[in-house]
Enzyme design. Structure first.
Site, PDB file in Angstrom:
ATOM      1  N   ARG A  16       9.148   0.447  -5.387  1.00 45.29           N
ATOM      2  CA  ARG A  16       9.002   0.084  -3.976  1.00 45.29           C
ATOM      3  C   ARG A  16      10.366  -0.089  -3.313  1.00 45.29           C
ATOM      4  O   ARG A  16      10.551   0.286  -2.146  1.00 45.29           O
ATOM      5  CB  ARG A  16       8.155  -1.178  -3.836  1.00 45.29           C
ATOM      6  CG  ARG A  16       8.811  -2.435  -4.344  1.00 45.29           C
ATOM      7  CD  ARG A  16       7.981  -3.674  -4.042  1.00 45.29           C
ATOM      8  NE  ARG A  16       6.815  -3.764  -4.890  1.00 45.29           N
ATOM      9  CZ  ARG A  16       5.754  -4.511  -4.618  1.00 45.29           C
ATOM     10  NH1 ARG A  16       5.710  -5.198  -3.500  1.00 45.29           N
ATOM     11  NH2 ARG A  16       4.744  -4.571  -5.454  1.00 45.29           N
ATOM     12  N   ASP A  32       1.604  -3.991 -10.195  1.00 40.75           N
ATOM     13  CA  ASP A  32       1.052  -4.705  -9.047  1.00 40.75           C
ATOM     14  C   ASP A  32      -0.457  -4.489  -8.974  1.00 40.75           C
ATOM     15  O   ASP A  32      -0.979  -3.483  -9.486  1.00 40.75           O
ATOM     16  CB  ASP A  32       1.690  -4.203  -7.749  1.00 40.75           C
ATOM     17  CG  ASP A  32       3.180  -4.510  -7.688  1.00 40.75           C
ATOM     18  OD1 ASP A  32       3.588  -5.546  -8.238  1.00 40.75           O
ATOM     19  OD2 ASP A  32       3.917  -3.705  -7.088  1.00 40.75           O
ATOM     20  N   ASP A  47       5.320  -2.177   0.262  1.00 42.29           N
ATOM     21  CA  ASP A  47       4.235  -1.265  -0.072  1.00 42.29           C
ATOM     22  C   ASP A  47       3.121  -1.428   0.951  1.00 42.29           C
ATOM     23  O   ASP A  47       3.227  -2.227   1.894  1.00 42.29           O
ATOM     24  CB  ASP A  47       3.737  -1.459  -1.506  1.00 42.29           C
ATOM     25  CG  ASP A  47       3.067  -2.813  -1.731  1.00 42.29           C
ATOM     26  OD1 ASP A  47       2.886  -3.581  -0.762  1.00 42.29           O
ATOM     27  OD2 ASP A  47       2.718  -3.105  -2.885  1.00 42.29           O
TER      28      ASP A  47
END
Length: 287
Positions: A180, A46, A88
């Site tokens: 996550r 990410d 997140d």
């Protein structure tokens, strides 16, 4: 006068991805740096995440599948009491809980996720549903039906920090595991919710942070690096010529289920052989 073709670059780069750019952005940086269009990576990170990103360049992109089918290790912080839209810290808070955590109970709950588990891919993931990536669907304000995925968690160690609602976590897991989701599911298991922050990939297969560098400085390695965890078979110069021509070498050196990396006397990768339908085949010729 014939136009000279630009030189090509083949190899591997182990990047320590910084926070901010996407994995695709890192690929773009390396395209400009090496002047090579054929670049891919093994395992998306990410934008806010950092750490080991394995890159294949030129013909070495054909070898990336051997670098993705491996375990990965992560470090992160789990923030309890708040669930976010992305699971997140980049997302918006959607639900809050009052949680009074006991370290022993948190550790026991984390241990319950060790082993084979099923995860639902988050809507912000790169999984494709109906030809579109989930994060693209999420950005349009829609949702999609998602099929659970079977993954394996080898280690899920948590320890408290100075903040009673923040725990540091170390995760060793199979490829395809969503950290996550693991953090959010741990919050649910403890009667509330959670999200993660400061995610850092410390290992991808045998590649570690100690050999990674920033996109502008990470060294170019040989294509053999991407298959360094395979069983290697040393072949002669004549066998190397045959293998590069697509000949399937068969002898007693091929023991086990494979795949095998064929290496010539100079230490260069010649081909990758695998068993396909019970027969030995050269499935990848990197050059």
């Amino acid at each position: 006068m014939a136009r000279r073709r630009p030189a090509t670059t083949h190899g591997a780069v182990i990047v320590d991805k910084p926070p901010g750019p996407t994995s695709h952005d890192v690929v773009g940086m390396l395209r400009r740096r090496f002047g090579e269009r054929r670049i891919g990576h093994a395992g998306t990170l990410d934008p806010s995440a950092t750490g080991v990103l394995v890159i294949g360049i030129g013909n070495a992109t054909r070898l990336l599948r051997f670098a993705t089918a491996s375990h990965k290790s992560y470090e992160c912080e789990i923030v309890f009491g708040v669930e976010t839209s992305t699971l997140d810290a980049a997302g918006e808070p959607v639900t809050t809980w009052h949680m009074d955590l006991d370290p022993a109970e948190v550790g026991a709950a984390a241990a319950g996720f060790i082993g084979a588990i099923s995860q639902l891919p988050p809507m912000v993931s790169a999984v494709r549903v109906g030809g579109r990536r989930l994060h693209e669907i999420a950005r349009s304000g829609q949702t999609a039906e998602r099929a659970p995925r079977d993954v394996e968690v080898y280690r899920f160690k948590v320890e408290p920090s100075d903040d009673p609602l923040v725990y540091r976590a170390v995760v060793d897991c199979s490829a395809g595991t969503y950290v996550r989701t693991l953090g959010a599911d741990l919050g649910t298991a403890l009667g509330g919710g959670a999200h993660i922050r400061a995610l850092r990939r410390t290992r991808s297969g045998s590649f570690t942070l100690s050999e990674a560098g920033p996109p502008t400085e990470a060294e170019l390695r040989t294509p053999l690096e991407l298959v360094r965890d395979l069983v290697q078979i040393l072949v002669s110069d004549s066998e190397a010529i045959q293998a590069r021509s697509g000949v399937h070498l068969v002898d007693a050196r091929y023991d086990g289920s494979g795949p095998w990396a064929l290496v010539d006397p100079t230490g260069a990768l010649v081909a990758v052989h695998e068993r396909v339908d019970g027969r030995l085949r050269a499935t990848v010729l990197p050059s």
